[in-house]
Design a protein around this motif. Structure first.
Motif, PDB file in Angstrom:
ATOM      1  N   LEU A 177      39.535 -62.674 -42.232  1.00 36.94           N
ATOM      2  CA  LEU A 177      38.104 -62.972 -42.049  1.00 36.94           C
ATOM      3  C   LEU A 177      37.866 -64.387 -41.243  1.00 36.94           C
ATOM      4  O   LEU A 177      36.893 -64.921 -41.310  1.00 36.94           O
ATOM      5  CB  LEU A 177      37.202 -62.738 -43.238  1.00 36.94           C
TER       6      LEU A 177
ATOM      7  N   SER B  18      41.087 -56.819 -43.688  1.00 37.62           N
ATOM      8  CA  SER B  18      39.433 -56.518 -43.534  1.00 37.62           C
ATOM      9  C   SER B  18      39.292 -55.466 -42.376  1.00 37.62           C
ATOM     10  O   SER B  18      38.646 -54.220 -42.633  1.00 37.62           O
ATOM     11  CB  SER B  18      38.498 -57.549 -43.353  1.00 37.62           C
ATOM     12  N   GLU B  19      39.751 -55.622 -41.345  1.00 36.28           N
ATOM     13  CA  GLU B  19      39.571 -54.935 -40.134  1.00 36.28           C
ATOM     14  C   GLU B  19      40.212 -53.504 -40.314  1.00 36.28           C
ATOM     15  O   GLU B  19      39.535 -52.547 -39.799  1.00 36.28           O
ATOM     16  CB  GLU B  19      40.169 -55.683 -38.768  1.00 36.28           C
TER      17      GLU B  19
ATOM     18  N   ASP C 196      34.229 -56.020 -38.776  1.00 36.80           N
ATOM     19  CA  ASP C 196      34.116 -57.047 -40.389  1.00 36.80           C
ATOM     20  C   ASP C 196      32.678 -57.488 -40.548  1.00 36.80           C
ATOM     21  O   ASP C 196      32.140 -57.428 -41.563  1.00 36.80           O
ATOM     22  CB  ASP C 196      34.958 -58.038 -40.053  1.00 36.80           C
ATOM     23  N   THR C 197      32.109 -57.986 -39.506  1.00 38.99           N
ATOM     24  CA  THR C 197      30.718 -58.557 -39.540  1.00 38.99           C
ATOM     25  C   THR C 197      29.537 -57.325 -40.088  1.00 38.99           C
ATOM     26  O   THR C 197      28.639 -57.404 -40.708  1.00 38.99           O
ATOM     27  CB  THR C 197      30.386 -58.970 -38.225  1.00 38.99           C
TER      28      THR C 197
ATOM     29  N   LYS D 287      38.333 -62.243 -37.454  1.00 38.87           N
ATOM     30  CA  LYS D 287      37.250 -61.441 -37.996  1.00 38.87           C
ATOM     31  C   LYS D 287      36.781 -60.640 -36.657  1.00 38.87           C
ATOM     32  O   LYS D 287      36.517 -61.438 -35.564  1.00 38.87           O
ATOM     33  CB  LYS D 287      36.144 -62.362 -38.440  1.00 38.87           C
TER      34      LYS D 287
END
Length: 253
Positions: free
Chosen positions: A90, A56-57, A99-100, A95
């Motif tokens: 995540l 994700s990052e 990502d948030t 995370k």
């Protein structure tokens, strides 16, 4: 510019004071439009039985580096459709703030993505290959390599981080010379692969493979932020390097 009156207007504005000339330059830049970045992700959900996907990052970090710099950002994938995200990326240990933010503002860009093969990579100023172990399945192909070289040969910035560097493995000039030969590269190290326990799952150790192709590896300590720029080729070592890699891509564009 689409009409004779528009052309006359531009000619008129370009004559006279320095302010007129600045106005002309500014209006010309508006006609050119903002720069564009393409983020390419894996479509693979598993690797030799190991459940994975994109990290994700490595999407979110570069996405906001480019977006906040005024770029128009598009996310695509190898097979198209929804992008699989590695659940491990995540967890609370990994995370990030990016990502948030991504979950709150832009998560929809991961849905129904276009296939890389259907896009003209030369239409983008930066083509960025995000990582995640899913890339070990669908990035090191002749087709992806040809796309990488097409962008590079067109003078575009090619950037990749962590396992996103799998996209460089089959990138070759028409005479067969590997794109990475003689270039400084930062990528996921063999030590890092051993530490995550997937050295026996990956098709090959990425750092060793790129070195065998003639790359000059410029890595750092495991899990440290390391990004390298070599002309229009920009690479990062691991998830911690995602933002730094994207910022170097901006500098190279």
């Amino acid at each position: 510019f689409g009409s004779s009156s528009a052309s006359q207007h531009f000619r008129f504005r370009s004559v006279g004071t320095q302010q007129n000339l600045l106005d002309f330059e500014a209006m010309g830049n508006l006609c050119t439009g903002p720069k564009k970045a393409l983020i390419v992700t894996t479509s693979a959900k598993s690797m030799d039985g190991h459940v994975t996907g994109a990290w994700s990052e490595e999407i979110a970090g570069p996405y906001y580096v480019f977006k906040d710099a005024g770029y128009v950002v598009k996310v695509c994938s190898i097979a198209g459709g929804d992008i699989p995200i590695d659940a491990g990326s995540l967890t609370k240990d990994f995370k990030t703030e990016n990502d948030t933010r991504f979950e709150k503002e832009d998560i929809a860009v991961l849905k129904g993505t276009e296939q890389l093969k259907n896009l003209d990579v030369t239409a983008y100023d930066i083509v960025f290959f995000a990582g995640g172990h899913g890339t070990c399945v669908d990035f090191p192909t002749v087709e992806v390599g040809a796309t990488v070289y097409k962008a590079f040969a067109a003078g575009k910035v090619v950037a990749s981080v962590c396992h996103g560097n799998m996209a460089l493995v089959h990138a070759k000039a028409p005479n067969g010379t590997p794109l990475v030969k003689g270039k400084k590269i930062a990528c996921f190290t063999d030590v890092e692969e051993e530490q995550v326990g997937l050295a026996k799952k990956v098709p090959f150790l990425l750092a060793s493979k790129l070195k065998s192709l003639g790359a000059e590896l410029d890595g750092s300590d495991p899990w440290s932020d390391k990004a390298v720029i070599d002309g229009k080729l920009v690479t990062g070592q691991n998830p911690q390097s995602s933002v730094s890699c994207a910022k170097l891509a901006l500098a190279a564009a």
